[in-house]
Scaffold this active site. Structure first.
Site, PDB file in Angstrom:
ATOM      1  N   HIS A  91      -3.144   0.189  -3.746  1.00  0.00           N
ATOM      2  CA  HIS A  91      -2.908  -1.180  -3.300  1.00  0.00           C
ATOM      3  C   HIS A  91      -2.385  -1.939  -4.509  1.00  0.00           C
ATOM      4  O   HIS A  91      -3.023  -1.970  -5.558  1.00  0.00           O
ATOM      5  CB  HIS A  91      -4.227  -1.782  -2.802  1.00  0.00           C
ATOM      6  N   HIS A 101      -4.969   5.710  -1.381  1.00  0.00           N
ATOM      7  CA  HIS A 101      -3.715   4.992  -1.551  1.00  0.00           C
ATOM      8  C   HIS A 101      -3.810   4.059  -2.746  1.00  0.00           C
ATOM      9  O   HIS A 101      -4.887   3.840  -3.292  1.00  0.00           O
ATOM     10  CB  HIS A 101      -3.347   4.208  -0.284  1.00  0.00           C
ATOM     11  N   ASP A 139       0.847  -1.194   0.000  1.00  0.00           N
ATOM     12  CA  ASP A 139       0.000   0.000   0.000  1.00  0.00           C
ATOM     13  C   ASP A 139       0.880   1.241   0.000  1.00  0.00           C
ATOM     14  O   ASP A 139       1.648   1.448   0.946  1.00  0.00           O
ATOM     15  CB  ASP A 139      -0.910   0.042   1.234  1.00  0.00           C
TER      16      ASP A 139
END
Length: 193
Positions: free
Chosen positions: A159, A157, A70
């Site tokens: 991933h 974010h 992440d």
């Protein structure tokens, strides 16, 4: 004095081993160095960009028993292909996210099948933030989308994770200014490609 020299030699040998991950890795179980022939990935964002890796492989928050990464980034940050391949799936119609189970299927994403049959997954992209279509061939480093905060997520974010051709979740090595390495959480990484 001799202990100082011993510590210096030990530090040098550890750093020397750390500089060789593009060819060899230290196998803790076997107690020896073995070849590492796994593919080398570019960081999944644009050249010159620098992001904090907040979770890595088997991290305690939400990556328990999961080999994924992440990168904390603002919505709209450029996402780039970590390796070349063919786009096999996309989703970009969601604009919801949060930590409720109802959001698990709402993550915008891109999945790219790579030359060796493995698949790289880029998740939590912003609504209408996918720049490629299923069937497109992409080059390593190509701009493919924009980061977001969709799906099961607490904050914006990216991933990133990879599955091999047999569907097994695998760790990946990245080209960085420090060489070819496995990334560690709590560090900033800058794309050099």
């Amino acid at each position: 004095m001799k202990y100082g020299l011993l510590i210096l030699l030990l530090a040098f040998s550890l750093s020397a081993t750390a500089q060789l991950p593009d060819k060899e890795i230290y196998d803790l179980k076997a107690g020896r160095v073995k070849p590492d022939n796994s593919p080398v990935y570019h960081l999944p964002f644009s050249k010159g960009s620098k992001f904090l890796l907040i979770q890595a492989y088997n991290s305690k928050m939400s990556h328990k028993n999961e080999l994924s990464l992440d990168f904390k980034m603002k919505k709209g940050s450029k996402i780039c292909a970590a390796r070349a391949g063919v786009v096999t799936a996309t989703k970009e119609d969601s604009d919801v996210g949060g930590l409720k189970d109802e959001y698990l299927s709402q993550g915008n994403h891109i999945i790219i099948k790579q030359e060796d049959g493995s698949e790289a997954m880029y998740w939590h992209l912003k609504k209408d933030g996918v720049l490629v279509n299923v069937g497109d061939t992409v080059k390593q480093g190509q701009h493919i989308g924009y980061s977001g905060n969709t799906g099961y997520t607490a904050f914006p974010h990216l991933h990133f994770q990879v599955y091999d051709k047999d569907g097994k979740n695998i760790a990946t090595r990245f080209l960085t200014k420090k060489g070819i390495i496995y990334l560690r959480p709590g560090k900033y990484y800058k794309a050099i490609h």
